[in-house]
Design an enzyme around this catalytic site. Sequence first.
Site, PDB file in Angstrom:
ATOM      1  N   ARG A  28       1.127  -1.546  -0.035  1.00 44.64           N
ATOM      2  CA  ARG A  28      -0.052   0.290   0.090  1.00 44.64           C
ATOM      3  C   ARG A  28       1.252   1.213  -0.020  1.00 44.64           C
ATOM      4  NH1 ARG A  28      -5.795  -0.388   1.276  1.00 44.64           N
ATOM      5  NH2 ARG A  28      -6.479  -2.585   0.381  1.00 44.64           N
ATOM      6  N   ASP A  78      -6.645  -2.669  -7.942  1.00 41.84           N
ATOM      7  CA  ASP A  78      -7.678  -3.237  -6.572  1.00 41.84           C
ATOM      8  C   ASP A  78      -7.534  -4.416  -6.776  1.00 41.84           C
ATOM      9  OD1 ASP A  78      -8.221  -2.199  -3.524  1.00 41.84           O
ATOM     10  OD2 ASP A  78     -10.322  -3.324  -4.718  1.00 41.84           O
ATOM     11  N   TYR A 155     -15.668 -11.080  -0.107  1.00 46.24           N
ATOM     12  CA  TYR A 155     -15.745  -9.811  -0.470  1.00 46.24           C
ATOM     13  C   TYR A 155     -17.110 -10.246  -2.109  1.00 46.24           C
ATOM     14  CZ  TYR A 155     -12.114  -7.353   0.884  1.00 46.24           C
ATOM     15  OH  TYR A 155     -11.001  -7.019   2.396  1.00 46.24           O
TER      16      TYR A 155
HETATM   17  O1  1CP Z   1       0.442   0.270  -3.398  1.00 46.66           O
HETATM   18  C1  1CP Z   1      -0.258  -0.302  -3.432  1.00 46.66           C
HETATM   19  O2  1CP Z   1       0.013  -1.374  -2.577  1.00 46.66           O
HETATM   20  C2  1CP Z   1      -2.016   0.300  -4.125  1.00 46.66           C
HETATM   21  C3  1CP Z   1      -2.449  -0.900  -4.687  1.00 46.66           C
HETATM   22  C4  1CP Z   1      -3.756  -1.087  -3.874  1.00 46.66           C
HETATM   23  C5  1CP Z   1      -3.212  -3.034  -3.348  1.00 46.66           C
HETATM   24  C6  1CP Z   1      -1.969  -3.913  -3.749  1.00 46.66           C
HETATM   25  C7  1CP Z   1      -4.742  -0.570  -3.013  1.00 46.66           C
HETATM   26  C8  1CP Z   1      -5.318   0.025  -3.634  1.00 46.66           C
HETATM   27  N1  1CP Z   1      -5.380  -2.204  -2.946  1.00 46.66           N
HETATM   28  C9  1CP Z   1      -4.514  -3.601  -3.586  1.00 46.66           C
HETATM   29  C10 1CP Z   1      -5.047  -4.434  -2.408  1.00 46.66           C
HETATM   30  C11 1CP Z   1      -6.177  -4.703  -0.950  1.00 46.66           C
HETATM   31  N2  1CP Z   1      -7.394  -4.624  -1.705  1.00 46.66           N
HETATM   32  C12 1CP Z   1      -6.500  -5.974  -0.008  1.00 46.66           C
HETATM   33  C13 1CP Z   1      -5.495  -6.364  -0.004  1.00 46.66           C
HETATM   34  C14 1CP Z   1      -4.281  -5.973   0.846  1.00 46.66           C
HETATM   35  C15 1CP Z   1      -4.322  -5.904   2.213  1.00 46.66           C
HETATM   36  O3  1CP Z   1      -4.761  -6.339   2.861  1.00 46.66           O
HETATM   37  O4  1CP Z   1      -4.219  -4.874   2.389  1.00 46.66           O
HETATM   38  C16 1CP Z   1      -7.932  -6.019   0.135  1.00 46.66           C
HETATM   39  C17 1CP Z   1      -7.860  -7.212   0.657  1.00 46.66           C
HETATM   40  C18 1CP Z   1      -8.184  -5.872  -0.738  1.00 46.66           C
HETATM   41  C19 1CP Z   1      -9.892  -4.461  -0.610  1.00 46.66           C
HETATM   42  C20 1CP Z   1     -10.688  -2.777   0.129  1.00 46.66           C
HETATM   43  N3  1CP Z   1      -9.791  -2.310  -1.831  1.00 46.66           N
HETATM   44  C21 1CP Z   1      -9.931  -2.735   0.856  1.00 46.66           C
HETATM   45  C22 1CP Z   1     -10.244  -3.387   2.125  1.00 46.66           C
HETATM   46  C23 1CP Z   1     -11.308  -3.217   2.744  1.00 46.66           C
HETATM   47  C24 1CP Z   1     -11.492  -4.257   3.472  1.00 46.66           C
HETATM   48  O5  1CP Z   1     -12.258  -4.757   3.865  1.00 46.66           O
HETATM   49  O6  1CP Z   1     -10.977  -3.895   4.762  1.00 46.66           O
HETATM   50  C25 1CP Z   1     -10.583  -0.894  -0.421  1.00 46.66           C
HETATM   51  C26 1CP Z   1     -10.458   0.041   1.785  1.00 46.66           C
HETATM   52  C27 1CP Z   1     -10.099  -0.743  -0.717  1.00 46.66           C
HETATM   53  C28 1CP Z   1     -10.018   0.441  -1.172  1.00 46.66           C
HETATM   54  C29 1CP Z   1      -8.616   0.621  -1.721  1.00 46.66           C
HETATM   55  N4  1CP Z   1      -7.457   0.017  -2.573  1.00 46.66           N
HETATM   56  C30 1CP Z   1      -6.632   0.687  -2.843  1.00 46.66           C
HETATM   57  C31 1CP Z   1      -6.336   1.944  -2.165  1.00 46.66           C
HETATM   58  C32 1CP Z   1      -5.150   3.665  -2.018  1.00 46.66           C
HETATM   59  C33 1CP Z   1      -7.750   1.962  -1.420  1.00 46.66           C
HETATM   60  C34 1CP Z   1      -8.307   2.989  -0.725  1.00 46.66           C
HETATM   61  C35 1CP Z   1      -9.603   3.533  -1.752  1.00 46.66           C
HETATM   62  C36 1CP Z   1      -9.248   5.229  -1.422  1.00 46.66           C
HETATM   63  O7  1CP Z   1      -8.575   5.817  -1.804  1.00 46.66           O
HETATM   64  O8  1CP Z   1     -10.466   5.757  -0.715  1.00 46.66           O
END
Ligand code: 1CP
Length: 355
Positions: A28, A78, A155
């Site tokens: 992230r 994502d 999900y």
């Molecule tokens: O630099 C990076 O790594 C950015 C790319 C990235 C990656 C690898 C994002 C951007 N998401 C992910 C993977 C991801 N997404 C996972 C696996 C990794 C982990 O466990 O952290 C999971 C479970 C998700 C699902 C997801 N998408 C969540 C988590 C929800 C939960 O159940 O806890 C969220 C908040 C997102 C949205 C998201 N994806 C990425 C970002 C920066 C965001 C935040 C959205 C925003 O900017 O408002």
Amino acid sequence: MSTELANDLLLRTLMREPVPRTPVWIMRQAGRYLPEYRATRAQAGDFMSLCRNPELACEVTMQPLRRYALDAAILFSDILTVPDAMGLGLYFETGEGPKFERPVQTADAVRALKVPDVEKELGYVFEAVRTIRRELNGKVPLIGFAGSPFTVGTYMVEGGSSREFPTIRALAQESPEVLDHLMSLIAETTVEYLNAQIEAGAQAVQIFDTWGSALEPDDFRRFSLASMQRIVDGLIREKDGRKVPVILFTKGAGPLLEDLADTGCDALGVDWTTELADARRYVSDKVALQGNLNPATLRESPETIRAGVASTLASYGKGPGHVFNLGHGITPDIDPENLGVLVDAVHELSPAYHD
Ligand code: 1CP
């Protein structure tokens, strides 16, 4: 496209080749803790519009590399773009996690799913990969990624984030063959998706299995491990004369790291609940390891962060095959300066662990 890489520490380390210092990237690393990320997301309108815009997705991928001496870029996207491409209708409400308009909650709904045409539905991701590779210009490698079928499946079945996973657990108990089928569909889609990322220029890939360890070990093996195995077996492993390493990251895997190492992957992510020294014993040095500082450490003082880096390096010990990372993603509340302290400490302290 040029295949020359100025800094190939990550790719060499993932293949357990000797290097002069430990490479570092952060899960992230592009995200909400950076003010410039929040500004670009506002410019895009919302998170999914940012993912679908290759120029802006490239911009946020590059942002952490401008601030820190990182050894890799990770595609900005994502894990939930895959079920979105399968027709579930992904959306984000401000301040809330991901949601699906059409979750998959019955056996009939699973049977109605199809493997999508990834070029058609996810072409924006591959365009982002090509744009980022051009912009990186060989500076550091680009990591592509996808979610594990089980993690993505939680999900799809629950309809959004969950803590206890009641619906998918009930499916595993009452209709395991339906869940097997769902896992196969997601695995098949993910093979096509990751191979297209590799064709577009991703130089390593990571599978994020954030929730697999919520299953009992036997169910983990049947649903999460088996479906990741199918992905490992289906991936392009060499491109332009260079290996394309595969990293599996099951959060909370513990002793199951031993099973994960037997999939034929090149590296395993480790979270902070397992010491790297123990992880190394579980996998008998068959694969490289990535991790595993607790992300909460980044809320502490610079001295505490440096001490955390020092003890993580010491726990892995001497020799090749360690990629420095956190044990899970960096959280939105972290002061960006503190990540600089971590990255600089890895550069300074890690050469002592390499010959
Ligand atoms: O630099 C990076 O790594 C950015 C790319 C990235 C990656 C690898 C994002 C951007 N998401 C992910 C993977 C991801 N997404 C996972 C696996 C990794 C982990 O466990 O952290 C999971 C479970 C998700 C699902 C997801 N998408 C969540 C988590 C929800 C939960 O159940 O806890 C969220 C908040 C997102 C949205 C998201 N994806 C990425 C970002 C920066 C965001 C935040 C959205 C925003 O900017 O408002």
